[in-house]
Scaffold this active site. Structure first.
Site, PDB file in Angstrom:
ATOM      1  N   ASP A 141      13.981   3.492  -1.834  1.00 12.83           N
ATOM      2  CA  ASP A 141      12.836   2.575  -1.713  1.00 12.83           C
ATOM      3  C   ASP A 141      12.775   1.649  -2.919  1.00 12.83           C
ATOM      4  O   ASP A 141      11.696   1.184  -3.311  1.00 12.83           O
ATOM      5  CB  ASP A 141      11.537   3.374  -1.588  1.00 12.83           C
ATOM      6  CG  ASP A 141      10.384   2.528  -1.073  1.00 12.83           C
ATOM      7  OD1 ASP A 141       9.207   2.925  -1.276  1.00 12.83           O
ATOM      8  OD2 ASP A 141      10.643   1.452  -0.492  1.00 12.83           O
ATOM      9  N   LYS A 144      16.407  -3.585  -2.568  1.00 10.88           N
ATOM     10  CA  LYS A 144      17.063  -3.423  -1.255  1.00 10.88           C
ATOM     11  C   LYS A 144      18.551  -3.719  -1.342  1.00 10.88           C
ATOM     12  O   LYS A 144      19.337  -3.146  -0.607  1.00 10.88           O
ATOM     13  CB  LYS A 144      16.389  -4.313  -0.215  1.00 10.88           C
ATOM     14  CG  LYS A 144      14.869  -4.138  -0.158  1.00 10.88           C
ATOM     15  CD  LYS A 144      14.416  -2.679  -0.206  1.00 10.88           C
ATOM     16  CE  LYS A 144      12.962  -2.551  -0.583  1.00 10.88           C
ATOM     17  NZ  LYS A 144      12.569  -1.157  -0.911  1.00 10.88           N
ATOM     18  N   ASP A 169      13.859   3.126   3.288  1.00 12.17           N
ATOM     19  CA  ASP A 169      12.701   2.325   3.696  1.00 12.17           C
ATOM     20  C   ASP A 169      13.117   0.852   3.800  1.00 12.17           C
ATOM     21  O   ASP A 169      14.123   0.432   3.209  1.00 12.17           O
ATOM     22  CB  ASP A 169      11.570   2.473   2.661  1.00 12.17           C
ATOM     23  CG  ASP A 169      10.268   1.823   3.152  1.00 12.17           C
ATOM     24  OD1 ASP A 169       9.461   1.424   2.297  1.00 12.17           O
ATOM     25  OD2 ASP A 169      10.066   1.713   4.380  1.00 12.17           O
ATOM     26  N   ASN A 170      12.365   0.069   4.574  1.00 10.34           N
ATOM     27  CA  ASN A 170      12.486  -1.392   4.600  1.00 10.34           C
ATOM     28  C   ASN A 170      13.813  -1.935   5.097  1.00 10.34           C
ATOM     29  O   ASN A 170      14.258  -3.000   4.636  1.00 10.34           O
ATOM     30  CB  ASN A 170      12.246  -1.967   3.185  1.00 10.34           C
ATOM     31  CG  ASN A 170      10.995  -1.455   2.553  1.00 10.34           C
ATOM     32  OD1 ASN A 170      11.046  -0.794   1.515  1.00 10.34           O
ATOM     33  ND2 ASN A 170       9.854  -1.753   3.158  1.00 10.34           N
ATOM     34  N   GLU A 199       4.334  -1.600   5.939  1.00  5.38           N
ATOM     35  CA  GLU A 199       3.097  -0.902   5.566  1.00  5.38           C
ATOM     36  C   GLU A 199       1.866  -1.807   5.679  1.00  5.38           C
ATOM     37  O   GLU A 199       1.851  -2.940   5.232  1.00  5.38           O
ATOM     38  CB  GLU A 199       3.194  -0.340   4.131  1.00  5.38           C
ATOM     39  CG  GLU A 199       3.710  -1.280   3.076  1.00  5.38           C
ATOM     40  CD  GLU A 199       5.200  -1.178   2.874  1.00  5.38           C
ATOM     41  OE1 GLU A 199       5.928  -0.787   3.794  1.00  5.38           O
ATOM     42  OE2 GLU A 199       5.669  -1.544   1.791  1.00  5.38           O
TER      43      GLU A 199
HETATM   44  O1  LIG Z   1      10.775  -4.478  -3.154  1.00  5.80           O
HETATM   45  C1  LIG Z   1      10.335  -3.435  -2.690  1.00  5.80           C
HETATM   46  N1  LIG Z   1      10.515  -2.275  -3.320  1.00  5.80           N
HETATM   47  C2  LIG Z   1      11.290  -2.235  -4.580  1.00  5.80           C
HETATM   48  C3  LIG Z   1      10.439  -2.640  -5.797  1.00  5.80           C
HETATM   49  C4  LIG Z   1      11.269  -2.791  -7.070  1.00  5.80           C
HETATM   50  C5  LIG Z   1      12.085  -1.529  -7.336  1.00  5.80           C
HETATM   51  C6  LIG Z   1      12.713  -1.564  -8.726  1.00  5.80           C
HETATM   52  N2  LIG Z   1      13.263  -0.248  -9.016  1.00  5.80           N
HETATM   53  C7  LIG Z   1      12.554   0.895  -8.959  1.00  5.80           C
HETATM   54  C8  LIG Z   1      13.375   1.958  -9.296  1.00  5.80           C
HETATM   55  C9  LIG Z   1      14.643   1.421  -9.562  1.00  5.80           C
HETATM   56  C10 LIG Z   1      15.868   1.999  -9.988  1.00  5.80           C
HETATM   57  N3  LIG Z   1      16.935   1.192 -10.188  1.00  5.80           N
HETATM   58  C11 LIG Z   1      16.822  -0.142  -9.995  1.00  5.80           C
HETATM   59  C12 LIG Z   1      15.653  -0.761  -9.586  1.00  5.80           C
HETATM   60  C13 LIG Z   1      14.554   0.030  -9.377  1.00  5.80           C
HETATM   61  C14 LIG Z   1       9.513  -3.484  -1.444  1.00  5.80           C
HETATM   62  C15 LIG Z   1       9.032  -4.722  -1.005  1.00  5.80           C
HETATM   63  C16 LIG Z   1       8.238  -4.803   0.150  1.00  5.80           C
HETATM   64  C17 LIG Z   1       7.724  -6.127   0.614  1.00  5.80           C
HETATM   65  C18 LIG Z   1       7.193  -7.030  -0.308  1.00  5.80           C
HETATM   66  C19 LIG Z   1       6.720  -8.257   0.118  1.00  5.80           C
HETATM   67  C20 LIG Z   1       6.757  -8.578   1.476  1.00  5.80           C
HETATM   68  F1  LIG Z   1       6.278  -9.777   1.890  1.00  5.80           F
HETATM   69  C21 LIG Z   1       7.292  -7.687   2.401  1.00  5.80           C
HETATM   70  C22 LIG Z   1       7.780  -6.470   1.957  1.00  5.80           C
HETATM   71  C23 LIG Z   1       7.909  -3.654   0.871  1.00  5.80           C
HETATM   72  C24 LIG Z   1       8.399  -2.413   0.438  1.00  5.80           C
HETATM   73  O2  LIG Z   1       8.122  -1.274   1.123  1.00  5.80           O
HETATM   74  C25 LIG Z   1       9.211  -2.319  -0.705  1.00  5.80           C
HETATM   75  O3  LIG Z   1       9.697  -1.081  -1.060  1.00  5.80           O
HETATM   76 MG   LIG Z   2       9.381   0.305   0.553  1.00  8.04          MG
END
Ligand SMILES: O=C(NCCCCCn1ccc2cnccc21)c1cc(-c2ccc(F)cc2)cc(O)c1O
Ligand SMILES: [Mg+2]
Length: 215
Positions: A141, A144, A169-170, A199
């Site tokens: 998660d 992506k 996810d996603n 979500e």
């Molecule tokens: O970006 C998403 N998640 C990731 C967030 C950053 C993770 C960074 N990070 C964390 C641990 C880690 C370890 N290594 C490297 C990097 C690491 C996300 C986005 C949406 C979304 C947003 C806007 C929209 F308009 C539609 C959908 C919905 C979701 O459910 C999501 O999960």
């Molecule tokens: Mg997610």
């Protein structure tokens, strides 16, 4: 300075959730995200699918990449038997700090290790850090475009064994097309898609469950 969204989410948990009650923490976050402020937790609809996949896997060792505020961490850990451990990775220290407090409010801090850093750096160290062979369950998660390189890295580090389940996810929104292509057309995986919605919205999304068939 203004509070951050994770801080506002944590405040909603501390006000509305019962200490030591994971289900009340989950409900408080979902209520906050539905009625006050959207946040990128896996949410209630996809969360129910996550619950089912965790329950049918009965994992002893769990890895989560992308902790955010700890919502899915709480969802997964509340279903794990006492002797199990969940390792969750968050690269944003501020998110990690909020997540630790959310997890503590749920009373699950003894079963969770929140690691700060990037998955690519931490995955190669995990076997030694925690004395584990393989993960029974992995929840993806985080970024992506890191799903594919990271599942390959997990393979190369010997952290997936026959029967290991990877749930992503996603895979529709924001999407992980290269990852989907890999797990769906690679004989090392048996993969299936769970249609759902992003979500707290009516936008289409879904989860992909991929079971490692062994080397
Ligand atoms: O970006 C998403 N998640 C990731 C967030 C950053 C993770 C960074 N990070 C964390 C641990 C880690 C370890 N290594 C490297 C990097 C690491 C996300 C986005 C949406 C979304 C947003 C806007 C929209 F308009 C539609 C959908 C919905 C979701 O459910 C999501 O999960
Ligand atoms: Mg997610």
């Amino acid at each position: 300075t203004r509070t951050t969204r994770p801080q506002r989410l944590l405040q909603a948990v501390s006000i509305n959730a019962v200490r030591g009650d994971p289900d009340s923490v989950i409900k408080a976050i979902d209520h906050f995200c539905k009625h006050t402020e959207w946040a990128m937790n896996v949410g209630d609809e996809k969360g129910a699918i996550l619950d089912l996949v965790v329950m049918e896997t009965c994992p002893s060792t769990v890895l989560e990449l992308g902790t955010y505020c700890g919502y899915s961490t709480v969802r997964i850990t509340r279903l794990l038997p006492p002797a199990t451990k969940l390792i969750t990775v968050e690269m944003n220290p501020e998110y990690a700090h909020v997540a630790r407090q959310v997890i503590q409010h749920a009373g699950l801090q003894d079963k969770v290790c929140v690691l700060e850093g990037e998955s690519a750096d931490l995955i190669p160290k995990m076997a030694n850090m925690f004395g584990i062979q393989a993960f029974d369950f992995v929840f993806l998660d985080h970024w992506k475009d890191h799903y594919l390189p990271d599942i390959r890295l997990l393979e190369d580090c010997g952290l997936l064994a026959q029967g290991s389940v990877v749930l992503a996810d996603n895979v529709v929104c924001p999407g992980a097309p290269d990852y989907l292509n890999y797990v769906r057309y690679n004989l090392k995986y048996s993969s299936r898609f769970y249609q759902a919605h992003l979500e707290y919205t009516r936008v289409l999304d879904g989860l992909e469950r991929s079971e490692y068939q062994g080397d």
